[in-house]
Motif scaffolding. Structure first.
Motif, short mmCIF file in Angstrom:
data_model
loop_
_atom_site.label_atom_id
_atom_site.label_comp_id
_atom_site.label_asym_id
_atom_site.label_seq_id
_atom_site.Cartn_x
_atom_site.Cartn_y
_atom_site.Cartn_z
N GLY A 11 47.54 48.74 50.08
CA GLY A 11 46.54 48.18 50.99
C GLY A 11 45.20 47.99 50.32
N GLU A 12 44.81 48.97 49.49
CA GLU A 12 43.53 48.86 48.78
C GLU A 12 43.57 47.71 47.77
N VAL A 13 44.70 47.56 47.09
CA VAL A 13 44.84 46.47 46.13
C VAL A 13 44.75 45.11 46.83
N LEU A 14 45.41 44.98 48.00
CA LEU A 14 45.40 43.72 48.73
C LEU A 14 44.01 43.40 49.25
N TYR A 15 43.38 44.39 49.90
CA TYR A 15 42.05 44.17 50.48
C TYR A 15 41.01 43.89 49.39
N GLY A 16 40.99 44.76 48.37
CA GLY A 16 40.03 44.56 47.29
C GLY A 16 40.32 43.30 46.49
N GLY A 17 41.61 42.96 46.35
CA GLY A 17 41.96 41.76 45.60
C GLY A 17 41.49 40.50 46.28
N MET A 18 41.59 40.45 47.61
CA MET A 18 41.12 39.26 48.34
C MET A 18 39.60 39.09 48.20
N ILE A 19 38.89 40.21 48.27
CA ILE A 19 37.43 40.12 48.11
C ILE A 19 37.07 39.70 46.70
N ALA A 20 37.81 40.23 45.70
CA ALA A 20 37.54 39.86 44.31
C ALA A 20 37.82 38.39 44.06
N VAL A 21 38.89 37.88 44.66
CA VAL A 21 39.22 36.46 44.51
C VAL A 21 38.15 35.60 45.17
N HIS A 22 37.63 36.04 46.31
CA HIS A 22 36.58 35.28 47.00
C HIS A 22 35.30 35.23 46.18
N SER A 23 34.89 36.34 45.64
CA SER A 23 33.62 36.41 44.92
C SER A 23 33.71 35.91 43.49
N GLY A 24 34.94 35.79 42.97
CA GLY A 24 35.09 35.33 41.59
C GLY A 24 34.71 36.37 40.57
N ARG A 25 34.68 37.64 40.95
CA ARG A 25 34.28 38.69 40.00
C ARG A 25 35.28 38.87 38.87
N LEU A 26 36.51 38.46 39.10
CA LEU A 26 37.55 38.56 38.09
C LEU A 26 37.45 37.47 37.04
N ALA A 27 36.63 36.45 37.28
CA ALA A 27 36.73 35.20 36.53
C ALA A 27 36.07 35.29 35.16
N HIS A 28 36.77 34.76 34.15
CA HIS A 28 36.16 34.51 32.85
C HIS A 28 35.38 33.19 32.95
#
Length: 529
Positions: A325-342
């Motif tokens: 659940g934490e991976v899914l919730y945090g992953g959606m927020i990370a995808v929205h904000s683009g924090r994962l992006a190179h």
């Protein structure tokens, strides 16, 4: 309801898109810019442009930051150390001080050169890219809770508009390869379809995940069911690092930093550190909080370790092995904000965000043009049509102009001005207000052309303004390999070129109302078919 499902969906798509389109344009516009919020913060601080972004020893930087804060602000109730990254070359050190009479605590921010471990001179007061980041969901100058409810409502309208738009697009793949300029309203519809379909997965993702970021404000029921304190209890469980501690009022002369970091590096030697926070550093209740760096992992919150400041013992950890659940919730927020992006993926986010702005803008303009072209020769436009045309011009052309004004204010305001960061933001809103008022008084095609040329001029002069007020320019940035700074000047010039071409196109096209009316009737027949 209309007399058919297709017409009902068309009506729904039109009105849910129109009612919130200007707020949605602001959200998309500010959100798109905020994909580069750290780069904007870097550009807004010319004093750190000369720092060489070289690999550095994190242990030495943390030790130097703690020593600096211990000497500079021993009485502070919190120390904050942010370590360098490719998007932030300096060591960011801050200290927070309690204020009398229940006033809000005061933060003092400083920067250290990681190569010399000395304070960087010439730091100015600015919000940088964080202004646009907060603007896209807090709306500034507005109660935060009300603003977020409005943003949620607009996002729901956007999601409905996207889904209904997919339903009414009978030729969705054909529209992907079709654009017919010089065709009146048909050209605007083609531009609307093209910008919608090309980045449709992004539009759906960014809208849905945007709602997820505020999901517990929209749907607090699950948290209220599982926790006695509701959402507050959920947040205290999910974010243990945000929970305050009580001050013991007993002095701690020598915090156990060495013991804490020795334990950390022994047990997690490969873990890079994002930031270090020390609460009540000279009190017996002191805590040392270490936040790991996620890198390009699809995670929003950072792994967390909390140590006792008096003994150096590990007290608690969080998110080292997150649940599904934490991976899914945090992953959606990370995808929205683009924090994962190179950088490459961040530019793709930016381009798709621009496509979203184009989609919203063309929808607004197309609605107004259809209504105006249906007017009889002796019929005056309604107040609603005038309002829509004014908001279209003031928002679509005013926001880019205001953004350029924000950058000019950063370069031209004296460093010693009180409340300098707030004045940069004030410049943004005053320019936007002036553009909107002008649009209310002057809404003709010539006004669009003048605004386009004005935007072209101010964006073209931004690199010159930067060169005259700092020690760098496009040529030196390229020669020194400072590609982040060089990309700003190149983006400014590209933006100026786009507005210049738009202004020339608006000046060259005749206002053929009769031809547009025929095309509009033909378009209506096609949609009914």
């Amino acid at each position: 309801m209309k007399d058919s499902f297709f017409r009902s969906m068309t009506w729904l798509h039109t009105w849910v898109g129109l009612l919130m389109c200007w707020l949605l344009f602001l959200i998309f516009f500010a959100g798109t810019i905020s994909f580069f919020r750290h780069e904007i913060s870097l550009w807004n601080q010319p004093a750190v442009h000369s720092i060489d972004n070289k690999p550095t020893d994190q242990k030495a930087l943390i030790s130097a930051g703690l020593d600096y804060l211990h000497e500079k602000a021993p009485e502070a109730n919190r120390w904050w150390i942010g370590l360098p990254s490719p998007r932030q070359p300096e060591v960011h050190v801050s200290h927070r001080h309690s204020q009398p009479d229940g006033q809000r605590d005061k933060w003092i921010d400083e920067r250290l050169d990681p190569n010399t471990l000395t304070q960087v001179d010439g730091i100015v007061d600015t919000r940088g890219g964080n202004f646009f980041y907060r603007l896209h969901f807090d709306l500034h100058y507005m109660d935060r809770k009300l603003a977020r409810w409005l943003v949620c409502l607009a996002s729901l309208f956007m999601l409905i508009a996207l889904i209904s738009g997919i339903v009414i697009h009978k030729r969705i793949f054909k529209d992907l390869f079709q654009f017919r300029p010089q065709k009146g309203v048909r050209a605007w519809l083609d531009a609307h379809n093209l910008s919608s379909v090309l980045a449709l997965p992004f539009h759906l993702m960014i809208t849905y995940t945007g709602l997820v970021t505020l999901i517990f404000m929209l749907f607090p029921g699950p948290a209220n069911t599982l926790y006695e304190e509701g959402v507050k209890g959920f947040r205290s469980d999910f974010y243990p690092e945000r929970q305050g501690i009580e001050k013991s009022e007993q002095t701690l002369n020598s915090p156990a930093f060495e013991n804490a970091f020795a334990h950390f590096y022994h047990n997690w030697p490969e873990q890079k550190i994002k930031r270090v926070i020390v609460d009540y550093p000279t009190d017996l209740s002191a805590t040392i909080k270490i936040y790991g760096d996620n890198g390009t992992l699809i995670r929003d919150e950072y792994p967390y370790w909390q140590y006792s400041g008096s003994t150096g013992e590990l007290i608690k950890t969080a998110r080292l092995d997150p649940s599904g659940g934490e991976v899914l919730y945090g992953g959606m927020i990370a995808v929205h904000s683009g924090r994962l992006a190179h950088p490459g993926l961040r530019w793709l986010y930016f381009i798709c965000g621009i496509a979203g702005c184009v989609m919203i803008a063309t929808g607004c303009i197309m609605w107004a043009k259809r209504i105006r072209e249906r007017l009889k020769p002796n019929q005056s436009p309604s107040f609603g049509l005038k309002l829509v045309e004014a908001l279209n011009l003031g928002t679509i052309m005013g926001l880019p102009l205001a953004t350029a004004g924000f950058f000019y204010a950063n370069r031209l305001l004296p460093a010693e001005v009180t409340g300098r960061a707030d004045k940069e933001i004030l410049a943004f809103f005053l320019i936007w207000l002036a553009a909107t008022v002008t649009a209310g008084l002057w809404r003709s095609r010539r006004a669009w052309q003048r605004f386009a040329h004005l935007n072209a001029a101010v964006w073209l002069l931004l690199p010159i303004c930067n060169a005259l007020t700092t020690d760098g320019n496009l040529i030196t940035y390229i020669m020194d390999g400072k590609w982040i700074l060089a990309s700003f000047d190149l983006t400014f010039l590209a933006t100026a070129a786009v507005f210049y071409m738009q202004g020339n196109k608006l000046g060259a096209q005749p206002n053929t109302v009769k031809q547009g009316s025929v095309q509009n009737r033909r378009l209506g027949r096609e949609q009914k078919a």
